[in-house]
Design an enzyme around this catalytic site. Structure first.
Site, PDB file in Angstrom:
ATOM      1  N   LYS A  85     144.640 114.187 -34.917  1.00 58.90           N
ATOM      2  CA  LYS A  85     143.250 113.793 -34.715  1.00 58.90           C
ATOM      3  C   LYS A  85     142.237 114.751 -35.330  1.00 58.90           C
ATOM      4  CE  LYS A  85     144.193 111.387 -30.347  1.00 58.90           C
ATOM      5  NZ  LYS A  85     143.855 111.293 -28.901  1.00 58.90           N
ATOM      6  N   THR A  94     154.219 115.077 -41.056  1.00 58.15           N
ATOM      7  CA  THR A  94     154.031 113.982 -40.109  1.00 58.15           C
ATOM      8  C   THR A  94     155.087 112.908 -40.336  1.00 58.15           C
ATOM      9  OG1 THR A  94     152.609 112.594 -41.503  1.00 58.15           O
ATOM     10  CG2 THR A  94     151.565 114.414 -40.316  1.00 58.15           C
ATOM     11  N   VAL A 115     166.471 114.682 -45.894  1.00 59.26           N
ATOM     12  CA  VAL A 115     167.829 114.176 -45.645  1.00 59.26           C
ATOM     13  C   VAL A 115     168.650 115.156 -44.809  1.00 59.26           C
ATOM     14  CG1 VAL A 115     170.009 113.487 -46.702  1.00 59.26           C
ATOM     15  CG2 VAL A 115     167.849 112.779 -47.726  1.00 59.26           C
ATOM     16  N   ALA A 144     167.619 118.584 -43.827  1.00 64.10           N
ATOM     17  CA  ALA A 144     166.869 119.796 -43.482  1.00 64.10           C
ATOM     18  C   ALA A 144     166.978 120.810 -44.622  1.00 64.10           C
ATOM     19  CB  ALA A 144     167.339 120.374 -42.158  1.00 64.10           C
ATOM     20  N   ASP A 152     166.893 106.558 -37.687  1.00 62.76           N
ATOM     21  CA  ASP A 152     166.660 107.787 -38.453  1.00 62.76           C
ATOM     22  C   ASP A 152     167.726 107.972 -39.530  1.00 62.76           C
ATOM     23  OD1 ASP A 152     165.287 110.420 -38.828  1.00 62.76           O
ATOM     24  OD2 ASP A 152     167.252 111.170 -38.235  1.00 62.76           O
ATOM     25  N   LYS A 180     167.527 108.003 -43.977  1.00 60.01           N
ATOM     26  CA  LYS A 180     168.139 109.003 -44.844  1.00 60.01           C
ATOM     27  C   LYS A 180     169.097 108.354 -45.837  1.00 60.01           C
ATOM     28  CE  LYS A 180     167.861 112.582 -41.264  1.00 60.01           C
ATOM     29  NZ  LYS A 180     168.615 113.504 -40.392  1.00 60.01           N
ATOM     30  N   GLY A 209     166.904 120.470 -35.850  1.00 62.27           N
ATOM     31  CA  GLY A 209     165.968 121.400 -35.244  1.00 62.27           C
ATOM     32  C   GLY A 209     164.833 121.751 -36.176  1.00 62.27           C
TER      33      GLY A 209
END
Length: 826
Positions: free
Chosen positions: A460, A513, A605, A607, A674, A678, A802
Site C-alpha cells: 500500500k 511481490t 524456480v 531459490a 506453486d 515453476k 525459505g
C-alpha cells in the site's frame, strides 16, 4: 609572497591575513563602482589589473597591516605599459610580453621595505582605447595568472569553494572526486568543455614560464587540491614507437582525467550538398558562421554527401540558421542542398579529456559503450586532433546519466546499481535488504560495486529518495520508513516515472511481490529503457524452428547484442510473469528482445539453486535436453520427509509453515499450484508453448478446502487451514504406509517430456533407484536428461525453501548483473 597566504603544501591562511582581506573587501564595497570607474584622484584604478593607490582619509578603518602599493609606479595614461590588460581578441589572449622594460619595472620593488602583501583587484581591466572593462567569467583567475606572468611568481593559488578540479560536476556525479594533477592542455580542454572551476584563457599566461597553478578550497585549506603544470606530449612524441596498447591492459592507469559537459547547445545541419563539392561547402558554411559571429563548438562532416553539422550555443541557434540559409539561398531554391535544419530540443555536449587517450586503444569504445548501456542516444561524435578529448552530443535530459555512465566506465567511481525493491516489507524483501546491508562493505572492497536502494514499496505504501538516484538508508527500520511522513500511497505510475528519471545508468527493479498487476508493468519498463545487460536467453518465434535450434540461436543473438544492451533489468523471484498468460509472457519477451533488455528470474524456480542457469548453459553449448524431472517444491519435500507414524500430515505441514518454507497461503503448495508455475517457467525456457492449464497436476486438497474463504488475520487463517487438514491425516498416512511396504518414498514429482511437450506433477512413490529417493528436508532437485548425459543425468540439488535462500537467489541475480556492469567498465 607570504607563505601563510599562498602555501601549496596545505598550510592554512592565518587569521590576521583573512581579517585583512575582509577589511579590504569592505573598503571596496564602500567605494562603489562609479567612483572606481571615474578614476577619482583618491582612488586610482589605472588599468593595471586592479593594483590600487589609495590616499583616502578613511584609511583608519582598515587593518593596520594593510598597505596598498603601486609597484608599477605612475602608469596612468600609458597604454603600452605592461599590466594594462587589453580586450582579448576572438582568436586568443592579449600579448603579455609587449614591454619588457615595464616587466622589469614591476619587479623593482623591494619587499623588505614595502608591504609584504599586495592585494590587487581582479576582474577589472582597461581596453586598448582606455575604456574600463571587465574580463568576464573567471576574470579574477585571469587577473591572477597575468600578475603571476609579469611578476615571475613561483606559483598561483586560486581559492575556490571546491577541493580543486573534479573528475566531473559533483552536482551531477556524486561519486566525482578531486584530481590531484593536470597538465595545462588538459585543464584548458576541461575548461573549454564546461568545467566551471576554470576558464580556458586563465591558464595561458602561466604556460611559457611553467608557473604551477594550484586550485584549492578556501573552506578546506588543509586539502592540497589540484596542481596544474606542464605541457602534454605532442602527438609526434607520443607516436614515436608506434605501439598501440589497450588501455585496460595498464592496470591502475586511467587514460582520462575528467568528464565534463556543455549544456544548452543546438545542432545546425546542412544535408546533401554533394553537387556543390565538399571543399566549397565547408568553406562557405564556416565562412557564414564567422561572418555572423557564431561560436562554433564542434564540427562533423560526412564527405560522401557533403553534409556538415556544427554545434552552436542554443541562444545563437536561430541566428546561425538564418545566416546559413542566406548563404545557401540559391542552392536551396535549386534543390542542390537537401535541407538546412536546427534542432528544437535542448542538447548537451559530453566530453572525456585526458592525455592518456593517445596511442591507447579502447578508450572511445569504452566511452560509447557506456552511453549505449545507459540508453543514451549519441547525435554527434567528434575527436580532437590532439587525441586528448572525445566529445559527443546527447539530449539535454540524458546529460547527467551520460556523465555518470562514463564516470563509472573508466572506474573513476565504483559501479553503482540503483535498486527499487517492490515488496520490501515482506519476508522475502526484508531478507534481501538484510543481506544487502550485511554485504555492503564486501561488495565495495571486492567488486567495486555499490547497491543504492532508491525506492522501497509495500502493498500500500512506497518511499523514494528525495531526488533522482538518492539512496535510502536501508539500515533503518523499513516498516517505520513506510509508515513515516515521507511515505506515500503506492503509485506505480509515479514509481515508473522515478525509474525513468533516475540518472544512474544501472537501474534494477526487484519484484518480491506475487502481484499480477505489477507483472503487467514489465513490458512497459523494458520498452521504456528500464532494461539490462547480462546474457539472457531469448525465446524465438516458436513456429519457425524446433525447440533446440531456437534456444541456441536465441542465445547466440542475445550474446551478440550484449554490446548494445541497456541497464536496469527486472529481477523477479515471483512467477506471475514467467508462468502467467502466454500472451503477456510473449509481449514481455518481445519488449525484452526489441530493447536488448534483461529479465532475471533464476530464483523463481529453485531459490538460490542454479537451475535455470544450468539449463541455459546446456542449451547454449548445443546439448539437446530430452527430459526434466525432479521436485521443485521445498514444502512438499519437507512434508513427505517429515511425516510418519508419529507425525501426521497436518503436523508436518504446520512445521513447514513455522519454518517459513511455505507460500503465504499454504494451499498454493498443497494444491500443486506453486509447483505448476515453476514447471511452466522451465517448459517455456525449453521453448515449449505451455500454459498453466496444460500441466497435468495432482492436488492434495479436496475442493472444499482449496476453495474455502477463510477469515481473520494471517495467523488465524493458518490455524484454520491446519485444523481442516487434519481430515487428510488418515488418507495421507495410508498412502505413506503403502509406499513403505514396497520400500518406496512419497515424493511430489514433476516430469517435462520435451519430445511430446507434456508436463505433469503428482505425488509418486519412488524406489531407491530414483534420484528423488534420498531427497531431504526442504530440498529441490532437478535431473537433466540430455543427449550428452546419457549414462546418468546431470543433477542440481540443494535446500531451496525459505525467505533467506530465496533472497540469496535474488542477490545472486543482482551480483551477476553487477559483475557484468563492472566487467564492461574495466
Amino acid at each position: 609572497d607570504d607563505d601563510d597566504v599562498d602555501d601549496a603544501n596545505g598550510e592554512e591562511i592565518d587569521a590576521a591575513t583573512l581579517e585583512m582581506m575582509m577589511a579590504f573587501q569592505e573598503r571596496q564595497d564602500r567605494l562603489g563602482n562609479d567612483e572606481a570607474r571615474n578614476g577619482d584622484d583618491d582612488n586610482d584604478y589605472n588599468g593595471n589589473a586592479g593594483v590600487a593607490d589609495d590616499d583616502n582619509d578613511d584609511d583608519d578603518d582598515l587593518h593596520p597591516r594593510l598597505e596598498f602599493l603601486d609597484q608599477y609606479g605612475d602608469l596612468e595614461g600609458d597604454d603600452d605599459a605592461d599590466g594594462v590588460v587589453e580586450d582579448a581578441p576572438p582568436d586568443g589572449p592579449p600579448d603579455l610580453d609587449a614591454d619588457a622594460d615595464a616587466d622589469a619595472n614591476a619587479n623593482d620593488a623591494d619587499a623588505d621595505h614595502t608591504a609584504p602583501i599586495v592585494i590587487a583587484t581582479g576582474f577589472v581591466a582597461t581596453s586598448s582605447e582606455g575604456v574600463p572593462t571587465t574580463l568576464k567569467r573567471s576574470g579574477s583567475d585571469y587577473s591572477a595568472t597575468i600578475f603571476a606572468k609579469v611578476t615571475h611568481a613561483s606559483r598561483v593559488t586560486m581559492w575556490k569553494n571546491t577541493d580543486g578540479v573534479y573528475t566531473a560536476d559533483p552536482r551531477r556525479v556524486p561519486e566525482a572526486f578531486s584530481i590531484s594533477s593536470l597538465k595545462y592542455d588538459e585543464a584548458m580542454e576541461l575548461a573549454y568543455f564546461g568545467a566551471q572551476v576554470l576558464h580556458p584563457l586563465a591558464m595561458v599566461p602561466c604556460i611559457d614560464s611553467n608557473i604551477p597553478v594550484y586550485v584549492r578550497n578556501i573552506f578546506n585549506p588543509a586539502f592540497e587540491g589540484t596542481v596544474i603544470q606542464g605541457r602534454c606530449a605532442s602527438l609526434s612524441e607520443v607516436n614515436k614507437d608506434g605501439k598501440v596498447v589497450n588501455w585496460r591492459s595498464k592496470r591502475g592507469v586511467i587514460p582520462i582525467k575528467g568528464i565534463t559537459s556543455v549544456d544548452r547547445v543546438s545542432l545546425l545541419t546542412l544535408e546533401g550538398a554533394s553537387v556543390i563539392g565538399g571543399a566549397e561547402v565547408a568553406e562557405r558554411f564556416m565562412g557564414s558562421m564567422a561572418d555572423a559571429g557564431i561560436n562554433v563548438l564542434m564540427v562533423t562532416q560526412a564527405s560522401s554527401e557533403s553534409s556538415i553539422t556544427v554545434v552552436v550555443p542554443e541562444d545563437q541557434g536561430k541566428k546561425a540558421l538564418g545566416a546559413l540559409r542566406s548563404t545557401f539561398e540559391l542552392e536551396l531554391s535549386r534543390s542542390n542542398v537537401n535541407a538546412i535544419s536546427l534542432t528544437d530540443t535542448p542538447m548537451s555536449i559530453v566530453a572525456i579529456v585526458g592525455e592518456g587517450m593517445a596511442m591507447n586503444s579502447g578508450v572511445s569504445a569504452s566511452f560509447m559503450s557506456s552511453l549505449a548501456k545507459a540508453n543514451v542516444n549519441i547525435r554527434v561524435i567528434a575527436q580532437g586532433s590532439s587525441e586528448r578529448q572525445v566529445a559527443v552530443v546527447v539530449a539535454g535530459e540524458d546529460t547527467s546519466r551520460a556523465l555518470r555512465a562514463a564516470h563509472m566506465a573508466f572506474t573513476l567511481s565504483q559501479t553503482t546499481c540503483s535498486v527499487v525493491i517492490l515488496g520490501g516489507t515482506g519476508k522475502l524483501g526484508s531478507a534481501l535488504i538484510r543481506q544487502l546491508n550485511a554485504q555492503k562493505e564486501s561488495l565495495k572492497k571486492n567488486l567495486n560495486l555499490g547497491v543504492c536502494v532508491s525506492a522501497i514499496a509495500s502493498r500500500k505504501k512506497m518511499i523514494m529518495g528525495e531526488s533522482s538516484g538518492l539512496c535510502l538508508s536501508t539500515s533503518a527500520d523499513v516498516d517505520e520508513m513506510l509508515t513515516g511522513e515521507k511515505a506515500k500511497d503506492l503509485d506505480m505510475e509515479a514509481l515508473t516515472a522515478m525509474l525513468e528519471a533516475d540518472v544512474n545508468p544501472h537501474r534494477v527493479v526487484v519484484d518480491c511481490t506475487n502481484d499480477d498487476g505489477i507483472a503487467g508493468f514489465y513490458e512497459r519498463w523494458m520498452s521504456s529503457g528500464i532494461n539490462g545487460e547480462c546474457v539472457q536467453w531469448e525465446v524465438m518465434e516458436r513456429n519457425e524452428m524446433n525447440h533446440n535450434s531456437k534456444t541456441q540461436i536465441g542465445y547466440l543473438l542475445n550474446t551478440l547484442s550484449m554490446s548494445i544492451s541497456q541497464t536496469s533489468p527486472v529481477i523477479s523471484p515471483g512467477r506471475r510473469a514467467g508462468a502467467g498468460p502466454l500472451s503477456r509472457y510473449d509481449a514481455i519477451r518481445e519488449a525484452q528482445r526489441a530493447n536488448s533488455a534483461e529479465w532475471q528470474y533464476e530464483s523463481s524456480v529453485g531459490a538460490a539453486l542454479p537451475i535455470l542457469t544450468t539449463l541455459r548453459d546446456l542449451l547454449q553449448t548445443g546439448d539437446e535436453v530430452q527430459r526434466l524431472r525432479g521436485c521443485v517444491s521445498g514444502t512438499m519435500a519437507y512434508v513427505f520427509r517429515t511425516m510418519d507414524e508419529n507425525t501426521p500430515f497436518s503436523e508436518a505441514v504446520r512445521q513447514a509453515m513455522e519454518k517459513d518454507f511455505t507460500e503465504n497461503d499454504v494451499r498454493e503448495d498443497l494444491s500443486g499450484y506453486d509447483a505448476t508455475r515453476k514447471i511452466v517457467v522451465l517448459a517455456r525456457e525449453l521453448g515449449l508453448n505451455v500454459s498453466m492449464e496444460d500441466v497435468e497436476v495432482e492436488s492434495l486438497l479436496p475442493d472444499d478446502i482449496r476453495n474455502k474463504e477463510y477469515e481473520g488475520d494471517t495467523e488465524a487463517m493458518r490455524a484454520a487451514v491446519i485444523e481442516d487438514l487434519k481430515a487428510l491425516d488418515g488418507p495421507m498416512l495410508e498412502r505413506w504406509r503403502e509406499a513403505r511396504r514396497d520400500d518406496r518414498e512419497l515424493r511430489y514429482k514433476f516430469v517435462i517430456d520435451v519430445a511430446t511437450g507434456k508436463c505433469s506433477c503428482k505425488l509418486s512413490a519412488v524406489d531407491s533407484k530414483d534420484t528423488l529417493y534420498r531427497l531431504r528436508n526442504n530440498e529441490n532437485l532437478v535431473a537433466f536428461e540430455t543427449t550428452r548425459y546419457t549414462t546418468s543425468p546431470l543433477i542440481v540439488k540443494g535446500a531451496a525453501a525459505g525467505p533467506e535462500l530465496a533472497a540469496a537467489g535474488i542477490f545472486a541475480d543482482l551480483l551477476r548483473l553487477g559483475r557484468a556492469f563492472s566487467t564492461s567498465q574495466t
